[in-house]
Structures are given as structure tokens and as C-alpha cells.
Enzyme design. Structure first.
Site, mmCIF file in Angstrom:
data_model
loop_
_atom_site.group_PDB
_atom_site.id
_atom_site.type_symbol
_atom_site.label_atom_id
_atom_site.label_comp_id
_atom_site.label_asym_id
_atom_site.label_seq_id
_atom_site.Cartn_x
_atom_site.Cartn_y
_atom_site.Cartn_z
ATOM 1 C CG ASP A 61 -2.392 -1.657 10.839
ATOM 2 O OD1 ASP A 61 -3.185 -2.400 10.864
ATOM 3 O OD2 ASP A 61 -1.830 -1.548 9.620
ATOM 4 C CD GLU A 78 -5.000 -1.589 14.019
ATOM 5 O OE1 GLU A 78 -4.671 -2.563 13.620
ATOM 6 O OE2 GLU A 78 -5.428 -0.444 13.615
#
Lengths: 250, 250
Positions: free
Chosen positions: B72, B142
């Protein structure tokens, strides 16, 4: 989309625009000080000068806000990796919480002042940046990280963050061992779970030196607490809300 | 603090733990599919297998949540730099807004499915991950970015994001030209300005098919709107609040 190669060329106009400014004696002096802070020997004066240029400055059309946006992301990634490796058995809730406590505004402001950034920020004389809590300092630190990233890439900015920020200025073990910040835990949880939260503040009728804070989660009161200062009341109310919602760190 | 060199060693135990698992024929098949998705020829099977292991999976003690936390941050930085260079004359408010629209949950879920990640996520049979809106897919994307970062460093993950995500799956120009998401502008503003906001939802008394949303800013009603679906009502109420607060993009 532009190919990678041509992208390298097009971010320079703003920086090039500062080039003439960077030749003044005053700019040279500032740049020397930035060099001392970063420990980086670079010829790329312009981007570093931009990093310490506050938007109130009249000497430049451009400010450090774009670099701050970039540096903020780079710092997040470097700290994310640092914690990921330092705590191999801790879950992502723990890592997220510790990171948010490391890169919070107050902590960045303090580090920026320890580095001496407050003394070299270019700003309008009428803008008071001397206040201890001024975010202008922390923002300039993020912008400086952005400048190092532009100049030296990810590896260079990682080295800068490790050697000039983490090692001398962050006591991670003590951050980990400090009691949790329930307000930030709650906010992280709300963002992850996409819940709307609000902190409603009231002075209590009985004693107007007391702050009463109610945490609203999706419009529903979930924790209320009173204390003599707002921060304390927010923490206590958040702690109650965390318990009610069974939100915990680790 | 640990020196950089020893940090490299200590994040491996979790990954090493998966090593035995990675030799099964099923794992080999999954790994082949991950290779096709990333275009990366790596011997580091374990970290990639971990990236597609949902926390419900019974075949592993560990899940992809830590890698998701790392990926992320890496994705945020890569997109931040991409926009910084692509739009040299846009301010940080614009860049932040476009980035949040690029990396939002829904967009990541869609890209994850286009890459075929939904077909290889390891999970408990009772956990339904087939839903179109499941965040499990975007989270795995992610985590995969986190795995590439661990395996190939920042440069490798940047290349992966450019060639496999941005170029084939993101139409940045169309995102920029789509009318603004006032709710996200408002949320960004509130985070930057440290204001508490909440969205209070009510069914209207006259017509219970109508949703009425009130935006509360620091406990004060700042914009109200009604619409037949909640999202639309949130957007309209946010637009009113943005106007009242003079919050704008650019």
C-alpha cells in the site's frame, strides 16, 4: 500515458525556473546549510532550495508543497519497510499504528527543528513560523525528503531517512512501549472499515472547565468521557469506543 | 536501532516458514500463475505465495496482511511520483485528489480481477471471495506489490506498477476529466486541517425510499442533501459542504 523516459524530462520546468535565484549569495548560504543537514553533496541546488521555500515566500513563484506531497509518501514507505523488517512477527495493525505515531505532525515538527530546518525556511516576513507547534517545519522536512528523492532516488532518500532521521532522532522502542493512542487507533480502524466517525465536543454544564467528548460512529454515540483538557477527553472517549467496538491493537 | 545490514536478515523467518509448503504441486501451479501476472522471473516463491494467501486460509499460519501494508505504501509512492512528474504545474491538492481516486479500494479490486488475482487467492472454502466488490482482491494486489518490493526492491516494484497496472489498466486522463468526488475532497480536507467530520444518515419521513445525508464538520451540520441512493446523497451533501467551507480542488 507517457513512457518512462519522457517523464523524466517534464518535471523540470518548475525547478529550472528557480535557477537564477539559486545563484544569489543568500541562496548559496542557505544551500550550504541544507547540505550540512542532509549530508548530501549535490549540484542540484534548485530542488533543495525549493524544499525550504514556504508558500508565503515572495522571492519565488513556487513553494515546497508539491515536494511535501512526494516526500510524505516516500517517508511512509521507508518507515513501513523499516517496521516490517524490525518486527517480523507483528501484525499489520501494530505496524500501521506505530508508523502513524512515528510520522505524526508533532513528531515531524520536532525533528525538523532539531535538524535546524526552522532557521532556513524562506517565508514572508509577516508569516510567523517561530511557533513551536508550527507545521511549517514538519512540512519542510517532508519536502526535503521529496527533494532528496528527486535528486538521489529511492535509495538515497532511504539512506537520508535512516541516517539523519531514524538513527539520531527516533526512539522506536520507547514509542512502542508508550501507552497506545486510542484516538489514532480508532481513526485508523474507521478508515480501514470505512466507518464515519466524529468527535463531538461539549463543555459540561456543571463545570465549564471540563471538556466532554462523545465519539460518534456512523452517527451513533459510542463512547463519552470528560477531562480537564480536550486531548485527554478525546483519548478517554476513544478508549471507551475502542472497547465497545472491540477494536484493539494486536 | 538495528544497522541496515542486520535488518536484511531478520524479516525472513515468516517467509522461510512457508518454504515447505511452496514445494507442493498446487503451490507450483499457483506460483506459475503469479509469474505470468507479474512478468517477474524469480526464485523467491515463498514471498509471492504469501501475497496471495488470505487470512482465512487454513494451509498457512501466515497471511498477506503484512505485505498488503507494505505494498500500500509502495503503491502510494509510485503513483505520487508518477503524478508529480506528469503534472508539473498542478498543485499538491490536485495531485492528492487524483491519487486517492486512482488507488481507491474499488479501482484496486477491479484491476486485481483484470489481472486474474481473484482466481488464485488461497482462502478458506467457507470465505466467499467471489463477490464483485470484495476487497480481498484489491488487498491481494497491494500484497503482491509488497512481495515484488521485497523481492526486487523499489525499482522492481515501480516497473511492475508501471507496466502491469498503470499502462494497461489506468486511464489517468479520464480520471482527471471525471467530475470530482466531493466526498473524497472533503475527507482529504478534513484530514489535512484536522477537522472531525461525520456523515449522518436518515431516511426521510415523507418518502422512505429517499436517503438524507447530513455532513457534520466539528459537530456542526454543514451540508444536507437527499437522493434515492446513499452514495448520490453523500456526494450532493459533500458538494454543499465543500461550497460552504470554500474547499475546492485547485
Amino acid at each position: 500515458m507517457l513512457p518512462l523516459s519522457s517523464q523524466k524530462l517534464i518535471y523540470n520546468p518548475i525547478i529550472n525556473n528557480l535557477f537564477s535565484r539559486s545563484k544569489s549569495p543568500h541562496s548559496k548560504e542557505i544551500f550550504q546549510k541544507i547540505r550540512k543537514i542532509t549530508g548530501i553533496n549535490s549540484r542540484n541546488k534548485e530542488v533543495y532550495l525549493l524544499a525550504v521555500t514556504h508558500s508565503s515566500s515572495t522571492s519565488s513563484k513556487y513553494s515546497n508543497e508539491r515536494l511535501e506531497y512526494l516526500g510524505d509518501a516516500v517517508l511512509d514507505t521507508v518507515i513501513a519497510e523499516y517496521l516490517f523488517k524490525k518486527y517480523p512477527f507483528k501484525d499489520e495493525g501494530f505496524l500501521t499504528n506505530i508508523r502513524s505515531r512515528i510520522v505524526n505532525r508533532e513528531s515531524l515538527n520536532t525533528i525538523a527543528r532539531k535538524l535546524g530546518l526552522n532557521e532556513i525556511i524562506q517565508h514572508n516576513a509577516r508569516t510567523d513560523i517561530s511557533k513551536k507547534k508550527s507545521s511549517i517545519h514538519g512540512n519542510a522536512l517532508e519536502a526535503l525528503i521529496g527533494a532528496v528523492y528527486i535528486d538521489k532516488g529511492f535509495k538515497g532518500s532511504k539512506k537520508f531517512i535512516y541516517t539523519k532521521i531514524i538513527t539520531p532522532h527516533l526512539d522506536i522502542a520507547s514509542i512502542v512501549n508508550t501507552p497506545n493512542n486510542f484516538k489514532s487507533i480508532l481513526i485508523e480502524w474507521s478508515q480501514k472499515e470505512n466507518k464515519k466517525i466524529a468527535f463531538i465536543e461539549e463543555k459540561t454544564e456543571e463545570d465549564n472547565r471540563l471538556f466532554s467528548i462523545t465519539v460518534m460512529v456512523e452517527g451513533k454515540a459510542t463512547g463519552t468521557a470528560s477531562a480537564k483538557n480536550k486531548k485527554k477527553a478525546q483519548q478517554l472517549a476513544s478508549e471507551k469506543a475502542c472497547k465497545a467496538l472491540k477494536v484493539s491493537l494486536n
